[in-house]
Motif scaffolding. Structure first.
Motif, PDB file in Angstrom:
ATOM      1  N   MET A  22       0.819  -1.208  -0.040  1.00  0.00           N
ATOM      2  CA  MET A  22      -0.083   0.052   0.039  1.00  0.00           C
ATOM      3  C   MET A  22       0.882   1.354  -0.145  1.00  0.00           C
ATOM      4  SD  MET A  22      -3.060  -1.331   2.369  1.00  0.00           S
ATOM      5  CE  MET A  22      -4.375  -0.193   2.285  1.00  0.00           C
ATOM      6  N   GLU A  23       1.866   1.398   0.767  1.00  0.00           N
ATOM      7  CA  GLU A  23       3.047   2.452   0.843  1.00  0.00           C
ATOM      8  C   GLU A  23       3.428   2.528  -0.652  1.00  0.00           C
ATOM      9  OE1 GLU A  23       5.317   1.675   4.001  1.00  0.00           O
ATOM     10  OE2 GLU A  23       3.958   2.794   5.628  1.00  0.00           O
ATOM     11  N   LEU A  25       2.102   1.732  -3.490  1.00  0.00           N
ATOM     12  CA  LEU A  25       1.118   2.249  -4.397  1.00  0.00           C
ATOM     13  C   LEU A  25       0.909   3.848  -4.279  1.00  0.00           C
ATOM     14  CD1 LEU A  25      -1.786  -0.803  -4.011  1.00  0.00           C
ATOM     15  CD2 LEU A  25      -0.333   0.166  -6.148  1.00  0.00           C
ATOM     16  N   LEU A  26       1.086   4.250  -2.924  1.00  0.00           N
ATOM     17  CA  LEU A  26       0.878   5.612  -2.501  1.00  0.00           C
ATOM     18  C   LEU A  26       2.038   6.434  -2.907  1.00  0.00           C
ATOM     19  CD1 LEU A  26      -0.625   5.450   1.061  1.00  0.00           C
ATOM     20  CD2 LEU A  26      -1.599   6.478  -0.937  1.00  0.00           C
ATOM     21  N   LYS A  27       3.020   6.023  -3.199  1.00  0.00           N
ATOM     22  CA  LYS A  27       4.261   6.525  -3.737  1.00  0.00           C
ATOM     23  C   LYS A  27       4.360   6.329  -5.276  1.00  0.00           C
ATOM     24  CE  LYS A  27       9.266   6.738  -3.130  1.00  0.00           C
ATOM     25  NZ  LYS A  27      10.570   5.966  -2.590  1.00  0.00           N
ATOM     26  N   GLU A  28       4.459   5.253  -5.713  1.00  0.00           N
ATOM     27  CA  GLU A  28       4.680   5.026  -7.337  1.00  0.00           C
ATOM     28  C   GLU A  28       3.497   5.182  -7.921  1.00  0.00           C
ATOM     29  OE1 GLU A  28       6.726   1.185  -7.645  1.00  0.00           O
ATOM     30  OE2 GLU A  28       8.251   1.702  -5.965  1.00  0.00           O
ATOM     31  N   LYS A  29       2.120   5.206  -7.403  1.00  0.00           N
ATOM     32  CA  LYS A  29       1.120   5.297  -8.259  1.00  0.00           C
ATOM     33  C   LYS A  29       0.277   6.471  -7.777  1.00  0.00           C
ATOM     34  CE  LYS A  29       0.861   1.298 -10.766  1.00  0.00           C
ATOM     35  NZ  LYS A  29       0.573   1.118 -12.209  1.00  0.00           N
ATOM     36  N   SER A  30       0.976   7.408  -7.256  1.00  0.00           N
ATOM     37  CA  SER A  30       0.288   8.560  -6.515  1.00  0.00           C
ATOM     38  C   SER A  30      -0.783   9.312  -7.625  1.00  0.00           C
ATOM     39  CB  SER A  30       1.484   9.526  -6.041  1.00  0.00           C
ATOM     40  OG  SER A  30       2.189   9.940  -6.794  1.00  0.00           O
ATOM     41  N   ASP A  31      -0.417   9.086  -8.860  1.00  0.00           N
ATOM     42  CA  ASP A  31      -1.241  10.021  -9.541  1.00  0.00           C
ATOM     43  C   ASP A  31      -2.790   9.479  -9.549  1.00  0.00           C
ATOM     44  OD1 ASP A  31      -0.176   7.793 -10.714  1.00  0.00           O
ATOM     45  OD2 ASP A  31      -0.723   8.436 -12.905  1.00  0.00           O
ATOM     46  N   ILE A  32      -2.861   7.952  -9.065  1.00  0.00           N
ATOM     47  CA  ILE A  32      -4.126   7.240  -9.319  1.00  0.00           C
ATOM     48  C   ILE A  32      -4.547   6.613  -8.038  1.00  0.00           C
ATOM     49  CG2 ILE A  32      -4.060   7.211 -11.803  1.00  0.00           C
ATOM     50  CD1 ILE A  32      -3.462   3.827 -10.891  1.00  0.00           C
ATOM     51  N   TYR A  33      -3.534   6.393  -7.023  1.00  0.00           N
ATOM     52  CA  TYR A  33      -3.800   5.668  -5.851  1.00  0.00           C
ATOM     53  C   TYR A  33      -3.771   6.818  -4.689  1.00  0.00           C
ATOM     54  CZ  TYR A  33      -4.160   1.987  -2.421  1.00  0.00           C
ATOM     55  OH  TYR A  33      -4.699   0.883  -1.389  1.00  0.00           O
ATOM     56  N   HIS A  34      -4.834   6.950  -3.796  1.00  0.00           N
ATOM     57  CA  HIS A  34      -4.909   7.947  -2.680  1.00  0.00           C
ATOM     58  C   HIS A  34      -5.396   7.580  -1.377  1.00  0.00           C
ATOM     59  CE1 HIS A  34      -4.624  10.555  -6.373  1.00  0.00           C
ATOM     60  NE2 HIS A  34      -5.465   9.711  -6.736  1.00  0.00           N
ATOM     61  N   LEU A  43      -9.792   6.042   4.249  1.00  0.00           N
ATOM     62  CA  LEU A  43     -10.328   5.680   2.842  1.00  0.00           C
ATOM     63  C   LEU A  43      -9.317   5.658   1.869  1.00  0.00           C
ATOM     64  CD1 LEU A  43     -12.681   5.636   0.569  1.00  0.00           C
ATOM     65  CD2 LEU A  43     -12.840   8.199   0.563  1.00  0.00           C
ATOM     66  N   MET A  44      -9.095   4.568   1.087  1.00  0.00           N
ATOM     67  CA  MET A  44      -7.921   4.271   0.199  1.00  0.00           C
ATOM     68  C   MET A  44      -8.742   4.023  -1.303  1.00  0.00           C
ATOM     69  SD  MET A  44      -5.528   4.031   2.416  1.00  0.00           S
ATOM     70  CE  MET A  44      -4.104   3.825   1.165  1.00  0.00           C
ATOM     71  N   TYR A  45      -8.281   4.683  -1.921  1.00  0.00           N
ATOM     72  CA  TYR A  45      -9.249   4.501  -3.308  1.00  0.00           C
ATOM     73  C   TYR A  45      -8.210   4.920  -4.532  1.00  0.00           C
ATOM     74  CZ  TYR A  45      -9.431   9.744  -3.560  1.00  0.00           C
ATOM     75  OH  TYR A  45      -9.315  11.181  -3.343  1.00  0.00           O
ATOM     76  N   VAL A  46      -8.657   4.547  -5.749  1.00  0.00           N
ATOM     77  CA  VAL A  46      -8.406   4.692  -7.093  1.00  0.00           C
ATOM     78  C   VAL A  46      -8.984   5.547  -7.814  1.00  0.00           C
ATOM     79  CG1 VAL A  46      -7.455   3.424  -9.087  1.00  0.00           C
ATOM     80  CG2 VAL A  46      -7.119   2.198  -6.728  1.00  0.00           C
ATOM     81  N   GLU A  47      -8.556   6.533  -8.387  1.00  0.00           N
ATOM     82  CA  GLU A  47      -9.214   7.275  -9.317  1.00  0.00           C
ATOM     83  C   GLU A  47      -8.585   7.410 -10.689  1.00  0.00           C
ATOM     84  OE1 GLU A  47     -11.429  11.307  -9.914  1.00  0.00           O
ATOM     85  OE2 GLU A  47     -10.029  11.242  -8.116  1.00  0.00           O
ATOM     86  N   LEU A  48      -9.385   7.065 -11.650  1.00  0.00           N
ATOM     87  CA  LEU A  48      -9.121   6.942 -13.158  1.00  0.00           C
ATOM     88  C   LEU A  48      -9.950   7.737 -13.722  1.00  0.00           C
ATOM     89  CD1 LEU A  48      -8.084   3.135 -13.886  1.00  0.00           C
ATOM     90  CD2 LEU A  48      -6.686   5.082 -13.285  1.00  0.00           C
ATOM     91  N   TYR A 153      -7.724  -4.732 -10.943  1.00  0.00           N
ATOM     92  CA  TYR A 153      -7.051  -5.993 -10.700  1.00  0.00           C
ATOM     93  C   TYR A 153      -5.653  -5.917 -10.955  1.00  0.00           C
ATOM     94  CZ  TYR A 153      -6.313 -10.961  -9.530  1.00  0.00           C
ATOM     95  OH  TYR A 153      -5.362 -12.028  -9.139  1.00  0.00           O
ATOM     96  N   ASP A 154      -5.544  -5.713 -12.153  1.00  0.00           N
ATOM     97  CA  ASP A 154      -4.030  -5.862 -12.951  1.00  0.00           C
ATOM     98  C   ASP A 154      -3.375  -4.556 -12.483  1.00  0.00           C
ATOM     99  OD1 ASP A 154      -4.273  -7.919 -14.219  1.00  0.00           O
ATOM    100  OD2 ASP A 154      -5.127  -7.117 -16.286  1.00  0.00           O
ATOM    101  N   MET A 155      -3.719  -3.394 -12.322  1.00  0.00           N
ATOM    102  CA  MET A 155      -3.006  -2.128 -12.048  1.00  0.00           C
ATOM    103  C   MET A 155      -2.657  -2.242 -10.530  1.00  0.00           C
ATOM    104  SD  MET A 155      -4.600   0.690 -14.286  1.00  0.00           S
ATOM    105  CE  MET A 155      -3.779   2.131 -13.556  1.00  0.00           C
ATOM    106  N   ILE A 156      -3.630  -2.477  -9.754  1.00  0.00           N
ATOM    107  CA  ILE A 156      -3.562  -2.238  -8.143  1.00  0.00           C
ATOM    108  C   ILE A 156      -3.198  -3.531  -7.332  1.00  0.00           C
ATOM    109  CG2 ILE A 156      -4.676  -1.164  -6.095  1.00  0.00           C
ATOM    110  CD1 ILE A 156      -3.851   0.795  -8.178  1.00  0.00           C
ATOM    111  N   HIS A 157      -4.179  -4.464  -7.661  1.00  0.00           N
ATOM    112  CA  HIS A 157      -4.093  -5.609  -6.747  1.00  0.00           C
ATOM    113  C   HIS A 157      -2.871  -6.491  -6.756  1.00  0.00           C
ATOM    114  CE1 HIS A 157      -7.934  -4.600  -5.519  1.00  0.00           C
ATOM    115  NE2 HIS A 157      -8.826  -5.401  -5.815  1.00  0.00           N
TER     116      HIS A 157
END
Length: 192
Positions: A22-23, A25-34, A43-48, A153-157
């Motif tokens: 999770m950390e 994702l927050l760092k490397e996917k910070s444009d989409i994982y919040h 609240l942890m969420y993905v916004e596309l 699933y492919d991008m996050i999980h």
């Protein structure tokens, strides 16, 4: 208490990502994982561009019934995109599962009856079945929700899963299924 500990105490082990996952994702996917965090919620969420996926929503027992969960969902709804989340099927030995489903039903979520979700937990090695709920502001069909779930699933999980867990989750086509026929599964929200 650290935000990860709050989630880890509330969610079953088979549903939890590792803290490192999770950390990262927050760092490397910070444009989409919040992360949206307050004293009584996480609240942890993905916004596309086309949807929002709620990965984890935790409201502390002390704040339940005060409308905090609704406020958090309203904030997501204002984005005017489908909102998708995974929930456990009703477990009558765990009253929280039924309360959680009633909450999402009150908030206008629907059960994606055509989408099946079965994933082997890397933590327990057991098959974990989940249900998909969604809120569709423009009456988006379940096919759209299914494609969004596959992307999540492919991008996050499964992001760097081999690195974090020493093993990989199954490919998306083994985990998520879509039934195009009308013999949909039972609507888990119907009798609530």
């Amino acid at each position: 208490m650290h935000w990860y500990e709050k989630l880890n105490q509330y969610f079953p082990i088979e549903e939890m990502k590792s803290k490192e996952h999770m950390e990262t994702l927050l760092k490397e996917k910070s444009d989409i994982y919040h992360k949206d965090e307050g004293p009584n919620h996480v609240l942890m969420y993905v916004e596309l561009d086309s949807f929002v996926f709620i990965d984890y929503l935790f409201v502390s027992k002390d704040a339940r019934g005060e409308g905090l969960g609704r406020k958090l969902l309203d904030k997501m709804k204002r984005k005017e995109k489908p909102i998708i989340l995974e929930v456990e099927p009703v477990n009558y030995e765990d009253t929280d599962t039924e309360k959680r489903l009633r909450f999402y039903k009150r908030e206008g979520f629907e059960h994606a009856q055509r989408i099946g979700y079965r994933r082997r937990s890397l933590a327990t090695k057991q098959i974990n079945e989940m249900e998909i709920l969604y809120w569709a502001p423009n009456n988006e069909p379940e096919e759209v929700i299914f494609e969004a779930m596959k992307k999540t699933y492919d991008m996050i999980h499964t992001y760097k899963d081999q690195h974090f867990y020493g093993n990989s989750y199954q490919p998306v086509d083994e985990v998520l299924t879509y039934n195009e026929k009308d013999n949909e599964r039972e609507n888990i929200l119907e009798d609530l």
